[in-house]
Design a protein around this motif. Structure first.
Motif, PDB file in Angstrom:
ATOM      1  N   ILE A 182      -2.891  84.839   0.505  1.00  0.00           N
ATOM      2  CA  ILE A 182      -3.458  86.288  -0.132  1.00  0.00           C
ATOM      3  C   ILE A 182      -4.548  86.009  -1.042  1.00  0.00           C
ATOM      4  CG2 ILE A 182      -2.930  88.286  -1.137  1.00  0.00           C
ATOM      5  CD1 ILE A 182      -2.427  88.618   1.491  1.00  0.00           C
ATOM      6  N   GLU A 183      -4.320  84.761  -2.048  1.00  0.00           N
ATOM      7  CA  GLU A 183      -5.344  84.255  -3.000  1.00  0.00           C
ATOM      8  C   GLU A 183      -6.553  83.668  -2.256  1.00  0.00           C
ATOM      9  OE1 GLU A 183      -3.033  82.036  -5.180  1.00  0.00           O
ATOM     10  OE2 GLU A 183      -2.206  83.456  -6.625  1.00  0.00           O
ATOM     11  N   ALA A 184      -6.109  82.817  -1.022  1.00  0.00           N
ATOM     12  CA  ALA A 184      -7.193  82.143  -0.386  1.00  0.00           C
ATOM     13  C   ALA A 184      -8.161  83.192   0.292  1.00  0.00           C
ATOM     14  CB  ALA A 184      -6.505  81.416   0.472  1.00  0.00           C
ATOM     15  N   VAL A 185      -7.720  84.359   0.793  1.00  0.00           N
ATOM     16  CA  VAL A 185      -8.401  85.522   1.310  1.00  0.00           C
ATOM     17  C   VAL A 185      -9.212  86.240   0.469  1.00  0.00           C
ATOM     18  CG1 VAL A 185      -7.524  84.972   3.525  1.00  0.00           C
ATOM     19  CG2 VAL A 185      -6.674  86.890   2.187  1.00  0.00           C
ATOM     20  N   ARG A 186      -8.876  86.111  -0.953  1.00  0.00           N
ATOM     21  CA  ARG A 186      -9.784  86.789  -2.116  1.00  0.00           C
ATOM     22  C   ARG A 186      -9.170  88.089  -1.994  1.00  0.00           C
ATOM     23  NH1 ARG A 186     -14.921  84.028   0.097  1.00  0.00           N
ATOM     24  NH2 ARG A 186     -14.472  82.115  -0.261  1.00  0.00           N
ATOM     25  N   LEU A 187      -8.094  88.642  -1.758  1.00  0.00           N
ATOM     26  CA  LEU A 187      -7.552  89.972  -2.101  1.00  0.00           C
ATOM     27  C   LEU A 187      -7.198  89.995  -3.382  1.00  0.00           C
ATOM     28  CD1 LEU A 187      -5.094  90.859   0.659  1.00  0.00           C
ATOM     29  CD2 LEU A 187      -7.357  92.224   0.191  1.00  0.00           C
ATOM     30  N   PRO A 188      -7.818  91.440  -3.898  1.00  0.00           N
ATOM     31  CA  PRO A 188      -7.528  91.594  -5.387  1.00  0.00           C
ATOM     32  C   PRO A 188      -5.949  91.769  -5.617  1.00  0.00           C
ATOM     33  CG  PRO A 188      -8.522  93.500  -4.294  1.00  0.00           C
ATOM     34  CD  PRO A 188      -8.594  92.267  -3.415  1.00  0.00           C
TER      35      PRO A 188
ATOM     36  N   ALA B 129      -5.538  86.008   6.992  1.00  0.00           N
ATOM     37  CA  ALA B 129      -4.481  85.109   6.218  1.00  0.00           C
ATOM     38  C   ALA B 129      -3.359  84.793   7.284  1.00  0.00           C
ATOM     39  CB  ALA B 129      -4.053  86.047   5.091  1.00  0.00           C
ATOM     40  N   ILE B 130      -3.114  85.987   7.998  1.00  0.00           N
ATOM     41  CA  ILE B 130      -1.634  85.804   9.090  1.00  0.00           C
ATOM     42  C   ILE B 130      -2.258  84.830  10.052  1.00  0.00           C
ATOM     43  CG2 ILE B 130      -0.559  87.021  11.003  1.00  0.00           C
ATOM     44  CD1 ILE B 130      -0.817  89.652   9.025  1.00  0.00           C
ATOM     45  N   ALA B 131      -3.620  84.910  10.535  1.00  0.00           N
ATOM     46  CA  ALA B 131      -4.068  83.796  11.572  1.00  0.00           C
ATOM     47  C   ALA B 131      -3.935  82.466  11.149  1.00  0.00           C
ATOM     48  CB  ALA B 131      -5.311  84.198  11.749  1.00  0.00           C
ATOM     49  N   LEU B 132      -4.228  82.239   9.747  1.00  0.00           N
ATOM     50  CA  LEU B 132      -4.458  80.888   9.324  1.00  0.00           C
ATOM     51  C   LEU B 132      -3.059  80.383   8.544  1.00  0.00           C
ATOM     52  CD1 LEU B 132      -7.951  81.028   7.655  1.00  0.00           C
ATOM     53  CD2 LEU B 132      -7.123  80.065   9.801  1.00  0.00           C
TER      54      LEU B 132
ATOM     55  N   VAL C 259     -21.680  96.547   6.438  1.00  0.00           N
ATOM     56  CA  VAL C 259     -22.654  95.445   6.526  1.00  0.00           C
ATOM     57  C   VAL C 259     -22.057  94.456   5.480  1.00  0.00           C
ATOM     58  CG1 VAL C 259     -24.961  94.252   6.385  1.00  0.00           C
ATOM     59  CG2 VAL C 259     -24.456  96.366   7.753  1.00  0.00           C
ATOM     60  N   THR C 260     -21.937  94.941   4.260  1.00  0.00           N
ATOM     61  CA  THR C 260     -21.633  93.949   2.985  1.00  0.00           C
ATOM     62  C   THR C 260     -20.159  93.439   3.314  1.00  0.00           C
ATOM     63  OG1 THR C 260     -22.843  95.489   1.847  1.00  0.00           O
ATOM     64  CG2 THR C 260     -21.262  93.994   0.626  1.00  0.00           C
ATOM     65  N   THR C 261     -19.301  94.384   3.810  1.00  0.00           N
ATOM     66  CA  THR C 261     -17.998  93.705   4.116  1.00  0.00           C
ATOM     67  C   THR C 261     -17.903  92.592   5.316  1.00  0.00           C
ATOM     68  OG1 THR C 261     -17.023  95.874   3.293  1.00  0.00           O
ATOM     69  CG2 THR C 261     -15.496  94.413   4.582  1.00  0.00           C
ATOM     70  N   GLN C 262     -18.762  92.857   6.136  1.00  0.00           N
ATOM     71  CA  GLN C 262     -18.917  91.994   7.412  1.00  0.00           C
ATOM     72  C   GLN C 262     -19.280  90.813   6.900  1.00  0.00           C
ATOM     73  OE1 GLN C 262     -20.925  93.727  11.014  1.00  0.00           O
ATOM     74  NE2 GLN C 262     -22.443  92.028  10.578  1.00  0.00           N
ATOM     75  N   SER C 263     -20.364  90.719   6.217  1.00  0.00           N
ATOM     76  CA  SER C 263     -21.086  89.582   5.500  1.00  0.00           C
ATOM     77  C   SER C 263     -19.748  88.722   4.799  1.00  0.00           C
ATOM     78  CB  SER C 263     -22.235  89.850   4.387  1.00  0.00           C
ATOM     79  OG  SER C 263     -22.759  88.426   4.210  1.00  0.00           O
ATOM     80  N   GLN C 264     -19.163  89.458   4.063  1.00  0.00           N
ATOM     81  CA  GLN C 264     -18.079  88.821   3.109  1.00  0.00           C
ATOM     82  C   GLN C 264     -17.041  88.068   4.040  1.00  0.00           C
ATOM     83  OE1 GLN C 264     -16.684  92.011   0.808  1.00  0.00           O
ATOM     84  NE2 GLN C 264     -18.095  92.050  -0.724  1.00  0.00           N
TER      85      GLN C 264
ATOM     86  N   ASP D 247     -18.422  84.794   5.663  1.00  0.00           N
ATOM     87  CA  ASP D 247     -18.627  83.915   4.592  1.00  0.00           C
ATOM     88  C   ASP D 247     -16.973  83.448   4.370  1.00  0.00           C
ATOM     89  OD1 ASP D 247     -21.062  84.112   4.230  1.00  0.00           O
ATOM     90  OD2 ASP D 247     -20.931  85.445   2.455  1.00  0.00           O
ATOM     91  N   LEU D 248     -16.105  84.116   4.314  1.00  0.00           N
ATOM     92  CA  LEU D 248     -14.738  83.757   4.279  1.00  0.00           C
ATOM     93  C   LEU D 248     -14.297  82.932   5.026  1.00  0.00           C
ATOM     94  CD1 LEU D 248     -11.875  84.260   2.594  1.00  0.00           C
ATOM     95  CD2 LEU D 248     -11.518  86.392   4.127  1.00  0.00           C
ATOM     96  N   VAL D 249     -14.428  83.269   6.572  1.00  0.00           N
ATOM     97  CA  VAL D 249     -13.905  82.425   7.530  1.00  0.00           C
ATOM     98  C   VAL D 249     -14.678  81.212   7.610  1.00  0.00           C
ATOM     99  CG1 VAL D 249     -13.993  82.226  10.089  1.00  0.00           C
ATOM    100  CG2 VAL D 249     -13.295  84.580   9.026  1.00  0.00           C
ATOM    101  N   ARG D 250     -16.049  81.053   7.199  1.00  0.00           N
ATOM    102  CA  ARG D 250     -16.579  79.656   6.804  1.00  0.00           C
ATOM    103  C   ARG D 250     -15.957  79.033   5.977  1.00  0.00           C
ATOM    104  NH1 ARG D 250     -21.533  81.486   5.802  1.00  0.00           N
ATOM    105  NH2 ARG D 250     -22.334  81.644   7.836  1.00  0.00           N
ATOM    106  N   ASP D 251     -15.661  79.672   4.706  1.00  0.00           N
ATOM    107  CA  ASP D 251     -15.205  78.718   3.607  1.00  0.00           C
ATOM    108  C   ASP D 251     -13.722  78.212   4.225  1.00  0.00           C
ATOM    109  OD1 ASP D 251     -17.311  79.348   2.139  1.00  0.00           O
ATOM    110  OD2 ASP D 251     -16.373  80.757   0.937  1.00  0.00           O
ATOM    111  N   LEU D 252     -13.111  78.986   4.646  1.00  0.00           N
ATOM    112  CA  LEU D 252     -11.502  78.669   5.005  1.00  0.00           C
ATOM    113  C   LEU D 252     -11.552  77.455   6.116  1.00  0.00           C
ATOM    114  CD1 LEU D 252      -9.831  82.105   4.846  1.00  0.00           C
ATOM    115  CD2 LEU D 252      -9.556  80.234   3.225  1.00  0.00           C
TER     116      LEU D 252
END
Length: 225
Positions: A140-146, A170-173, A191-196, A199-204
Motif C-alpha cells: 500500500i505504501e509502494a503504490v502511494r496510497l495516502p 498492489a494486489i497484482a504485484l 487524465v491526471t490520475t491516468q498519468s500517475q 508512472d506508478l507502474v513504470r516505477d514498480l
C-alpha cells in the motif's frame, strides 16, 4: 539466460465455432520490458492476453498454439495453453499478476483492502496472517496510497477510482510476479490520475523487475509506456 523472454507466445489462435477470432499471433515479453498490444475496441486485444495466459473461458472457444512462461532458475518452462486448472492456479496471482480496466468489478466489495491483498500472499507464498499483513502495508505504501495504515481497513467503496486502481496494482504485484498484464488500466480514469498510474507502474516495474504487457486502444498511452 537473463535475456530469455518471460512469456513467449507462438502462432496463438482462438476459434469460436467456425470463426477464427485470433489468427497466428506471436510475441515475446522480456524481463523488465513492456510489450504494448494496441487496437480498437473489439479487435481481440484482451482475448489475446487471456488466451496467452490460460485465462480465456469464453463458451465454445478453442485455443491453439503455444504460450510458454519461463521457468525459474531451477525449474522448467510452463506451457499455459491447455494447462490443467491446478497448474494455472499456481501461476495466476503468483507468477502472473493482472490489472483490469474496472477495479470496481475486480475488487470484492465485502472484503477489506488488507484481506484482498493478503489472500494471495497466504495462498501463493504460504505467509502467516501477520507476515501477510506486514507485506500488505508495504505494498500500500509502494503504490502511494495516502494514510496506508488506515487504508488497509477500508472497503473498496470508500476509495476513489484512482485509489482502487492503485489497490489493484498492489494486489497484482503482491507475490512479485514475473509478468504483469495491464488491460486498459487507465481507461476509466481522468487524465491526471491516468498519468500517475502509468508512472506508478513504470516505477514498480523498475523496482520489482517485472515484465509488463500493456493493453490499450489509446496510442498516446502506449507511447507513454
Amino acid at each position: 539466460a537473463v535475456t530469455d523472454p518471460v512469456l513467449s507466445a507462438r502462432d496463438l489462435r482462438v476459434r469460436i465455432g467456425r470463426r477464427d477470432i485470433i489468427r497466428g499471433v506471436s510475441f515475446d515479453v522480456a524481463p523488465e520490458a513492456t510489450l504494448g498490444i494496441v487496437g480498437e475496441s473489439g479487435s481481440g486485444k484482451t482475448m489475446t492476453a487471456l488466451a496467452a495466459t490460460g485465462l480465456l473461458d469464453a463458451p465454445g472457444a478453442v485455443v491453439n498454439g503455444t504460450s510458454t512462461l519461463a521457468g525459474a532458475a531451477d525449474s522448467t518452462p510452463t506451457q499455459l495453453v491447455g494447462a490443467s486448472a491446478r497448474v494455472l492456479r499456481g501461476v495466476h496471482g503468483g507468477r502472473i499478476g493482472f490489472v483490469f480496466q474496472d477495479p470496481g468489478t475486480s475488487l470484492n466489495p465485502l472484503l477489506t483492502i488488507e484481506r484482498q491483498i493478503t489472500e494471495s500472499l497466504e495462498a501463493h507464498r504460504n505467509m502467516t496472517r501477520r507476515q501477510a499483513k506486514g507485506r500488505a502495508l508495504e505494498l500500500i505504501e509502494a503504490v502511494r496510497l495516502p494514510e496506508p495504515q488506515t487504508r488497509l481497513g477500508s472497503y473498496p467503496h470508500q476509495l476513489s477510482g484512482g485509489q482502487r486502481q492503485r489497490v489493484m496494482v498492489a494486489i497484482a504485484l503482491a507475490c512479485d510476479p514475473e509478468l504483469l498484464i495491464a488491460d486498459e488500466p487507465t481507461t476509466s480514469l481522468d487524465v491526471t490520475t491516468q498519468s500517475q498510474i502509468i508512472d506508478l507502474v513504470r516505477d514498480l516495474q523498475r523496482d520489482f523487475g517485472t515484465a509488463v504487457v500493456w493493453i490499450s486502444h489509446d496510442l498516446g498511452v502506449i507511447g507513454q509506456v
